[in-house]
Scaffold this motif. Sequence first.
Motif, PDB file in Angstrom:
ATOM      1  N   ILE A 174       1.021  -1.088   0.146  1.00 28.89           N
ATOM      2  CA  ILE A 174       0.086  -0.216   0.114  1.00 28.89           C
ATOM      3  C   ILE A 174       1.081   1.195  -0.313  1.00 28.89           C
ATOM      4  O   ILE A 174       1.678   1.285   0.547  1.00 28.89           O
ATOM      5  N   TYR A 175       0.434   2.023  -0.783  1.00 28.36           N
ATOM      6  CA  TYR A 175       0.957   3.552  -0.443  1.00 28.36           C
ATOM      7  C   TYR A 175       0.001   4.640  -0.335  1.00 28.36           C
ATOM      8  O   TYR A 175      -1.503   4.117  -0.595  1.00 28.36           O
ATOM      9  N   GLY A 176       0.796   5.554   0.734  1.00 31.02           N
ATOM     10  CA  GLY A 176       0.181   6.552   0.574  1.00 31.02           C
ATOM     11  C   GLY A 176      -1.070   6.154   1.507  1.00 31.02           C
ATOM     12  O   GLY A 176      -0.597   4.777   2.236  1.00 31.02           O
ATOM     13  N   ARG A 177      -1.530   6.798   2.386  1.00 29.83           N
ATOM     14  CA  ARG A 177      -2.678   6.913   3.582  1.00 29.83           C
ATOM     15  C   ARG A 177      -3.845   8.088   2.835  1.00 29.83           C
ATOM     16  O   ARG A 177      -4.060   9.121   2.308  1.00 29.83           O
ATOM     17  N   GLU A 210      -6.769   9.806   1.432  1.00 33.45           N
ATOM     18  CA  GLU A 210      -7.512   9.684  -0.031  1.00 33.45           C
ATOM     19  C   GLU A 210      -6.692   9.564  -0.953  1.00 33.45           C
ATOM     20  O   GLU A 210      -6.558   9.177  -2.215  1.00 33.45           O
ATOM     21  N   THR A 211      -5.093   9.567  -0.498  1.00 31.62           N
ATOM     22  CA  THR A 211      -4.395   9.263  -1.409  1.00 31.62           C
ATOM     23  C   THR A 211      -4.202   8.179  -1.235  1.00 31.62           C
ATOM     24  O   THR A 211      -2.868   7.318  -2.104  1.00 31.62           O
ATOM     25  N   ARG A 212      -4.450   7.154  -0.863  1.00 31.45           N
ATOM     26  CA  ARG A 212      -3.924   5.726  -0.827  1.00 31.45           C
ATOM     27  C   ARG A 212      -4.108   5.398  -2.194  1.00 31.45           C
ATOM     28  O   ARG A 212      -5.120   5.497  -2.897  1.00 31.45           O
ATOM     29  N   ASP A 243      -3.729   0.859  -3.570  1.00 31.57           N
ATOM     30  CA  ASP A 243      -3.391  -0.795  -3.144  1.00 31.57           C
ATOM     31  C   ASP A 243      -2.593  -1.476  -4.287  1.00 31.57           C
ATOM     32  O   ASP A 243      -2.840  -1.442  -5.436  1.00 31.57           O
ATOM     33  N   THR A 292       3.725  -3.869   2.900  1.00 27.63           N
ATOM     34  CA  THR A 292       3.294  -4.002   4.056  1.00 27.63           C
ATOM     35  C   THR A 292       2.709  -4.499   5.086  1.00 27.63           C
ATOM     36  O   THR A 292       2.920  -4.221   6.339  1.00 27.63           O
ATOM     37  N   GLU A 346     -10.327   5.334  -6.492  1.00 22.98           N
ATOM     38  CA  GLU A 346      -9.421   5.900  -7.556  1.00 22.98           C
ATOM     39  C   GLU A 346      -9.374   6.563  -8.454  1.00 22.98           C
ATOM     40  O   GLU A 346      -9.297   7.189  -9.947  1.00 22.98           O
ATOM     41  N   GLU A 359      -5.223  -7.813   4.215  1.00 21.55           N
ATOM     42  CA  GLU A 359      -6.663  -6.875   3.893  1.00 21.55           C
ATOM     43  C   GLU A 359      -7.385  -6.954   3.878  1.00 21.55           C
ATOM     44  O   GLU A 359      -8.503  -7.986   3.837  1.00 21.55           O
TER      45      GLU A 359
END
Length: 313
Positions: free
Chosen positions: A26-29, A31-33, A35, A74, A270, A307
């Motif tokens: 996973i990149y970001g968190r 709203e910018t996350r 997967d 992750t 996305e 997840e």
Amino acid sequence: MPPPKHAEGTHRMTVPVLETENLVKIYGRGETRFDALKGINLEIGKGESLAIVGKSGSGKSTLMHLLALLDGPTHGVVALEGRPTNDLGAKELNELRNSAFGFVFQQFFLTPGQTVLENVTLPLKIAGVPAAERKRRGLEALDQLEMADKAQNKATDLSGGQKQRVVIARALINNPSVIFADEPTGNLDSATSRVVEDILFGLNREKGITLVIVTHDTDLARRCQRQIYLVDGQIVPNPEEEAGDVVDTPARPEARETADRGGVTVKEPETGAIVTLSQADLAELARGAQRPPHTGKHAAADPHTPEQPGATA
């Protein structure tokens, strides 16, 4: 006498050279996350040639980076020769990667001001091998690729095909068990591409080196013993369509019939597209959420629970 039950599956007793369990990246968190990988379970056998196929953004390069220990997941586990790598320190990871893996990239990554021999022997220099031994092994590797006569040339003096031969020689310098090739012929013409492909598959066939190729090229992928296809960070069945792009995105929920009434309208994170989910869609999502994650023999190496469960290949 009939063969023992399950005799046909005894080959699975061999420890894979590389294995992943519930691999998530996973990149970001918020709203910018994004997967990039969504629970990948994969085994790669010793001496196998495997193509990881997908369009740009499918997660194929991310998966290669995790398999090659160039990045960490992750969640989930990457195991090399049956050994989970999650708890290894940076120094140990670097040493393991330098000794076990060779890399062939589309962009070559050669140092222009150095000689061909210096470029090829860089992994040995990093490993602390003495200069005389570096030179001997470097010339030996270049000779395998018919490039020994270019040892003292600068990398800038070479053609594209010659540069890729140098890159392959560098990948071989530490006698790796696995070679990772990321779009290895992307910058080459068709005739040179075929030569480079023949070299890579010859090394796989004659030396037993495991070959993992990341590509969107169907012809190159078909030369491998096995192909896995990634779409949106998940392994999917081999797509039937062979024209145009290698993989096509599955139909979105709004393209399916939504005869059931009482659907729910949601916004895809996305794309921002508005999607109507039918009651059947909602029921399937609920069932999926209740399914237990894949639990493998390396699960204890990862304290986190992925997840979502992933496909197995």
